[in-house]
Design a protein around this motif. Structure first.
Motif, short mmCIF file in Angstrom:
data_model
loop_
_atom_site.label_atom_id
_atom_site.label_comp_id
_atom_site.label_asym_id
_atom_site.label_seq_id
_atom_site.Cartn_x
_atom_site.Cartn_y
_atom_site.Cartn_z
N HIS A 1 -28.81 37.02 -9.26
CA HIS A 1 -29.28 37.99 -8.21
C HIS A 1 -28.18 37.95 -7.21
CE1 HIS A 1 -30.55 34.38 -6.43
NE2 HIS A 1 -30.74 35.07 -5.32
N ILE A 2 -27.31 37.00 -7.30
CA ILE A 2 -26.20 37.04 -5.97
C ILE A 2 -25.06 38.05 -6.19
CG2 ILE A 2 -24.99 35.69 -4.38
CD1 ILE A 2 -26.54 33.16 -5.31
N LEU A 3 -25.25 39.15 -5.67
CA LEU A 3 -24.57 40.33 -5.96
C LEU A 3 -23.26 40.38 -4.88
CD1 LEU A 3 -27.28 43.27 -6.53
CD2 LEU A 3 -26.01 41.61 -8.27
N ARG B 1 -27.34 45.76 3.46
CA ARG B 1 -27.14 47.03 2.73
C ARG B 1 -27.30 47.30 1.49
NH1 ARG B 1 -22.65 50.18 5.23
NH2 ARG B 1 -21.34 48.35 4.07
N ILE B 2 -27.39 46.11 0.64
CA ILE B 2 -27.32 46.17 -0.75
C ILE B 2 -28.73 46.21 -1.35
CG2 ILE B 2 -25.54 44.73 -0.73
CD1 ILE B 2 -26.97 42.60 -1.83
N GLY B 3 -29.81 46.79 -0.73
CA GLY B 3 -31.01 46.89 -1.22
C GLY B 3 -31.21 47.77 -2.51
N ALA B 4 -30.49 48.83 -2.61
CA ALA B 4 -30.52 49.58 -3.62
C ALA B 4 -29.87 49.14 -4.89
CB ALA B 4 -29.96 51.00 -3.28
N LEU B 5 -28.46 48.30 -4.70
CA LEU B 5 -28.02 47.63 -5.79
C LEU B 5 -28.94 46.56 -6.30
CD1 LEU B 5 -24.43 46.94 -4.58
CD2 LEU B 5 -25.19 48.09 -6.58
N VAL B 6 -29.86 46.02 -5.19
CA VAL B 6 -30.69 44.71 -6.01
C VAL B 6 -31.87 45.59 -6.97
CG1 VAL B 6 -32.26 43.08 -5.16
CG2 VAL B 6 -30.37 43.42 -4.06
N LEU C 1 -31.28 48.32 -8.51
CA LEU C 1 -30.63 48.70 -9.86
C LEU C 1 -30.33 47.71 -10.70
CD1 LEU C 1 -29.03 50.99 -11.05
CD2 LEU C 1 -26.79 50.09 -9.70
N TRP C 2 -30.37 46.45 -10.17
CA TRP C 2 -30.14 45.26 -11.31
C TRP C 2 -31.53 44.79 -11.59
CZ3 TRP C 2 -26.09 43.07 -13.70
CH2 TRP C 2 -25.02 43.46 -13.57
N GLY C 3 -32.56 45.27 -10.91
CA GLY C 3 -34.07 45.00 -11.31
C GLY C 3 -34.45 43.59 -10.77
N PHE C 4 -33.58 43.29 -9.85
CA PHE C 4 -33.86 41.81 -8.84
C PHE C 4 -34.88 41.91 -7.80
CE2 PHE C 4 -29.62 40.58 -10.70
CZ PHE C 4 -30.08 39.67 -11.57
N ASP C 5 -35.53 43.25 -7.58
CA ASP C 5 -36.58 43.26 -6.55
C ASP C 5 -37.88 42.99 -7.16
OD1 ASP C 5 -36.10 45.38 -8.33
OD2 ASP C 5 -37.74 46.53 -7.33
N GLY D 1 -33.24 39.57 2.22
CA GLY D 1 -33.82 38.25 1.36
C GLY D 1 -32.65 37.41 1.37
N ALA D 2 -31.17 37.49 1.75
CA ALA D 2 -30.34 36.44 1.94
C ALA D 2 -30.39 35.91 3.41
CB ALA D 2 -28.99 36.93 1.45
N ILE D 3 -31.17 36.14 4.18
CA ILE D 3 -31.25 35.64 5.53
C ILE D 3 -32.60 35.37 6.10
CG2 ILE D 3 -31.16 37.79 6.55
CD1 ILE D 3 -29.28 36.66 8.77
N ALA D 4 -33.65 36.08 5.62
CA ALA D 4 -35.07 36.19 6.18
C ALA D 4 -35.69 34.49 6.05
CB ALA D 4 -35.84 37.31 5.81
N LYS D 5 -35.55 34.05 4.65
CA LYS D 5 -36.20 32.79 4.37
C LYS D 5 -35.71 31.68 5.37
CE LYS D 5 -37.03 32.10 0.13
NZ LYS D 5 -37.10 31.87 -1.37
N GLY D 6 -34.31 31.66 5.43
CA GLY D 6 -33.73 30.79 6.51
C GLY D 6 -34.33 31.09 7.73
N ASP D 7 -34.46 32.52 8.50
CA ASP D 7 -35.00 32.60 9.50
C ASP D 7 -36.36 32.04 9.64
OD1 ASP D 7 -34.51 34.13 12.06
OD2 ASP D 7 -36.07 35.36 11.43
#
Length: 393
Positions: A304-306, A159-164, A166-170, A216-222
């Motif tokens: 980028h690891i928030l 659920r941290i997409g908006a934080l990502v 906000l930090w510009g890591f998108d 982003g923190a699970i899909a690449k592994g999946d």
């Protein structure tokens, strides 16, 4: 000529990342004394914002042309997978439905669940205050993410997409050069605190205004799990998938194991790798590090690891490598352990039932669990302290 320092930084990191991916691929495919290179078929392609390198080892009855066709099919599958799980539209592009979607997008409302076909459309429904239905192919990963979020006490949280954002890591081409304000971070944390948790059933989510989902923190592994599974179903049980340094391997390369390298978080001329590892059976090796996406401000690195609890980059560790049967689980777990930090990663590993972990803190100290330490071959000059996962005292 590249005038923007952000673009220059992006392309430097891209070149470094591609170079390391090629190096890891070379390590896995290194010639043996009795070289069997003619039994290995390899394909490289871009997907999910990184370079995928996929190799299969052929059985005596298999021919390269058939393997090349199977790898071409896999490339299309992973590119479709990227379209489904990308959190935001790319700069200057419009959203397009997935190739395999069988539903249309409906107008978001605060009432009945809408019917998006990918994560970008789910996020648009949430932004409009609606309830988003989760397409059936996406539900298993939604459910897995909900489970791992609970087990990690929210250290892993999609659920941290908006934080990502906000930090510009998108968007790696438009990184910030300064951190966002404390007020902006606090406001988003308040929204997140009031939002519903991801449901374990994974059928629908919302309403959750102000929340944007980022897998982003699970899909690449999946995706590495998907690749190994599809190759096995296509008749290739001996394969290795390298997604920008995140790996999943199965079977063997002939008479020997697939060998992979674990990247040093602060590489120099002597140490590009921390260690090498021979794969046993079917294993994923996933690393989260503070060197992948970051900017520096007033001498401090903002990566980028928030931490979902503070809204700021997690501190204390440089990299966490997890070895597990599942790439998705290892991907999410490496993030959760990174967020737990130097004082909490052992307890978090215990809670997630992980027994193969390698950690490097920001002081350069290397630590490994006993089950993994005995299998690693460390680079010259590098040693690790053995640490057993355990519950909080």
């Amino acid at each position: 000529m590249l005038q923007s320092p952000h673009l220059r930084l992006f392309f430097r990191r891209l070149i470094l990342g591609l170079g390391l991916a090629v190096f890891f691929a070379w390590l896995a495919l290194r010639p043996a004394a009795d070289s069997d290179d003619n039994r290995v078929v390899q394909r490289e392609f871009l997907a999910m914002g990184t370079l995928f390198s996929v190799s299969v080892y052929l059985e005596p009855q298999q021919v390269p042309a058939d393997a090349e066709a199977a790898l071409a099919r896999l490339e299309r599958v992973l590119q479709d997978y990227e379209l489904r799980w990308r959190a935001w539209d790319l700069q200057g592009t419009e959203d397009t439905p997935d190739a395999h979607a069988d539903t249309d997008v409906t107008t978001a409302t605060a009432g009945p669940a809408s019917a998006p076909v990918n994560l970008r459309q789910i996020n648009k429904v949430l932004a409009a205050g609606g309830v988003a239905s989760v397409p059936e192919p996406m539900r298993p990963l939604f459910e897995r993410a909900a489970q791992l979020s609970r087990l990690s006490d929210g250290r892993f949280d999609v659920r941290i997409g908006a934080l990502v954002k906000l930090w510009g890591f998108d968007d790696e081409t438009h990184f910030r050069s300064t951190p966002p304000s404390d007020e902006a971070i606090h406001a988003q944390l308040q929204i997140q605190a009031g939002a519903p948790a991801l449901p374990t059933a994974g059928v629908a989510y919302g309403p959750a205004p102000g929340i944007q989902l980022d897998f982003g923190a699970i899909a690449k592994g999946d995706a590495t799990d998907l690749a190994i599974r599809q190759l096995r179903e296509s008749g290739y049980p001996n394969a290795i998938v390298n997604a920008g340094g995140n790996l999943h391997a199965a079977g063997r390369r002939g008479e020997r194991a697939w060998r992979i390298g674990v990247r040093h978080p602060r590489p120099d001329a002597q140490h590009r790798l921390l260690a090498t590892l021979d794969i046993e059976g079917d294993e994923a090796v996933i690393t989260s590090g503070d060197y992948e996406r970051y900017f520096e401000f007033q001498g401090q690195r903002y990566h980028h690891i928030l931490d979902p609890h503070t809204g700021t980059p997690a501190r204390g560790l440089s990299s966490v490598t997890v070895v597990a049967d599942s790439g998705a689980a290892a991907d999410a777990a490496s993030t959760a352990l990174f967020v737990a930090g130097p004082g909490g990663w052992q307890q978090q590993a215990y809670a997630l039932a992980l027994d193969k972990v390698l950690v490097v803190d920001t002081d350069g100290q290397v630590m490994a669990t006993p089950r993994l330490a005995q299998r690693l071959k460390f680079a010259e000059g590098i040693s690790a302290r053995t640490v057993e996962p355990g519950p909080a005292p």
